[in-house]
Design an enzyme around this catalytic site. Structure first.
Site, PDB file in Angstrom:
ATOM      1  N   SER A 161       0.853  -1.193   0.000  1.00 58.40           N
ATOM      2  CA  SER A 161       0.000   0.000   0.000  1.00 58.40           C
ATOM      3  C   SER A 161       0.882   1.233   0.000  1.00 58.40           C
ATOM      4  O   SER A 161       2.032   1.187   0.462  1.00 58.40           O
ATOM      5  CB  SER A 161      -0.880  -0.001   1.259  1.00 58.40           C
ATOM      6  OG  SER A 161      -1.484   1.255   1.466  1.00 58.40           O
ATOM      7  N   TYR A 187       0.076   0.200  10.655  1.00 64.92           N
ATOM      8  CA  TYR A 187      -0.290  -0.243   9.309  1.00 64.92           C
ATOM      9  C   TYR A 187       0.869   0.006   8.347  1.00 64.92           C
ATOM     10  O   TYR A 187       1.237  -0.865   7.550  1.00 64.92           O
ATOM     11  CB  TYR A 187      -1.538   0.508   8.843  1.00 64.92           C
ATOM     12  CG  TYR A 187      -1.998   0.139   7.455  1.00 64.92           C
ATOM     13  CD1 TYR A 187      -2.499  -1.120   7.177  1.00 64.92           C
ATOM     14  CD2 TYR A 187      -1.935   1.061   6.411  1.00 64.92           C
ATOM     15  CE1 TYR A 187      -2.925  -1.464   5.898  1.00 64.92           C
ATOM     16  CE2 TYR A 187      -2.361   0.736   5.133  1.00 64.92           C
ATOM     17  CZ  TYR A 187      -2.858  -0.525   4.885  1.00 64.92           C
ATOM     18  OH  TYR A 187      -3.280  -0.857   3.605  1.00 64.92           O
TER      19      TYR A 187
END
Length: 314
Positions: A161, A187
């Site tokens: 990501s 994350y």
């Protein structure tokens, strides 16, 4: 092709997975897609199935997996869609999945993930996002090494990501035992770890014909964002300069995964990071695209591999 050649393709941010896979024949190939019953995992699995592959949906929710498998069979006509339980945050579940796999594996799509969850720890004390997004996939990938090696020319697809730009792997405190927990930093480092896994797996396993690449699928509205409020999404997109960029459809979001899994342009190419169906440029300050240098750092990749082995060994 030299290592310095940046790979471009005829495809773009608007391309769909089906467009990317047009003309690709995966008959006789075996594929695993983790998280294959939700979000872009469904469309990744559907497209690979439509290209003729046998596809195993490795999922936490087996009932959802069965519904997805039926839908894929109905829409593609491919009957070779299997469902197997896999909880990436549970080492025993990963070990059971690996033990049950028999024969070669041509494509492993490490797609499942959790984003910006509240502070949660596994029974081992691992931070949940790192445990799920990285450690679980690391255990799965290394556990399936023999199956990948026996396939000849196997590919590993590591779904990362642009969130990786938020944090390198903080080796001194991966699991937030000393520092305050921050969901987006957690994350971010887990997504950096996804890229580093591709770098080191390619280095270690090139002689087995295995290559691994990482990718950013783009902004897609899926259950991955279940812990994120609308206000958070609006703010994050504004910070990224993406407020005016349209959301991708799941079919567009799966395109780069399918490209990395199938494109002949990537034969023998590994350890790279792709976005919008092309190899990403180095990250530049002020933009939320490109790949951070720390995510491709071979020393960090080697260190993470060893740390992961030690962590899973207990």
């Amino acid at each position: 092709m030299t290592a310095s050649t940046r790979i471009s393709t005829p495809f773009s941010a608007d391309s769909t997975a089906a467009e990317v896979a047009a003309g690709v024949d995966l008959t006789g190939r075996r594929v695993i897609v983790t998280g294959g019953a939700s979000g872009i995992g469904i469309e990744t699995a559907r497209t690979l199935a439509d290209s003729g592959a046998q596809v195993t949906l490795a999922v936490r929710d087996v009932a959802a997996g069965e519904r997805t498998a039926k839908d894929i069979v109905d829409t593609t006509g491919n009957q070779r869609i299997l469902v197997a339980p896999l909880d990436l945050a549970d080492p025993a579940s990963v070990a059971s999945f690996v033990a049950s796999w028999d024969g070669p594996l041509h494509i492993l799509v490490n797609n499942a993930g959790v984003m910006a969850s509240p502070e949660t720890r596994t029974p081992e004390g691992w931070e949940l996002q790192f445990a799920t997004n990285h450690l679980g996939h690391f255990a799965l990938t290394t556990g399936l090494h023999r199956a990948l090696a026996s396939a000849g020319g196997a590919r590993i697809v590591s779904v990362s990501s642009s969130g990786h730009l938020r944090s390198p792997v903080v080796f001194d405190d991966i699991h937030f035992r000393q520092r305050a927990y921050e969901p987006w930093s957690a994350y971010g480092q887990s997504k950096t770890a996804n890229v580093l896994l591709a770098v080191e797996a390619t280095r270690r396993w090139a002689d087995d014909g295995i290559t691994a690449n990482a990718l950013m699928p783009g902004g897609i509205r899926t259950r991955l964002q279940r812990y994120v409020t609308e206000e958070d999404l609006t703010r994050l997109r504004a910070e990224a300069g993406a407020a005016s960029v349209p959301w991708k459809t799941p079919e567009q979001g799966a395109a780069t995964s399918v490209l990395v899994a199938t494109s002949p342009l990537l034969d023998g190419i590994g350890g790279r990071y792709f976005e919008d169906c092309a190899e990403a440029e180095p990250h530049r300050s002020g933009v939320r695209s490109g790949v951070a240098a720390y995510a491709l750092d071979p020393e960090a990749a080697a260190r993470l591999w060893e740390v992961s082995v030690q962590t899973l060994a207990g």
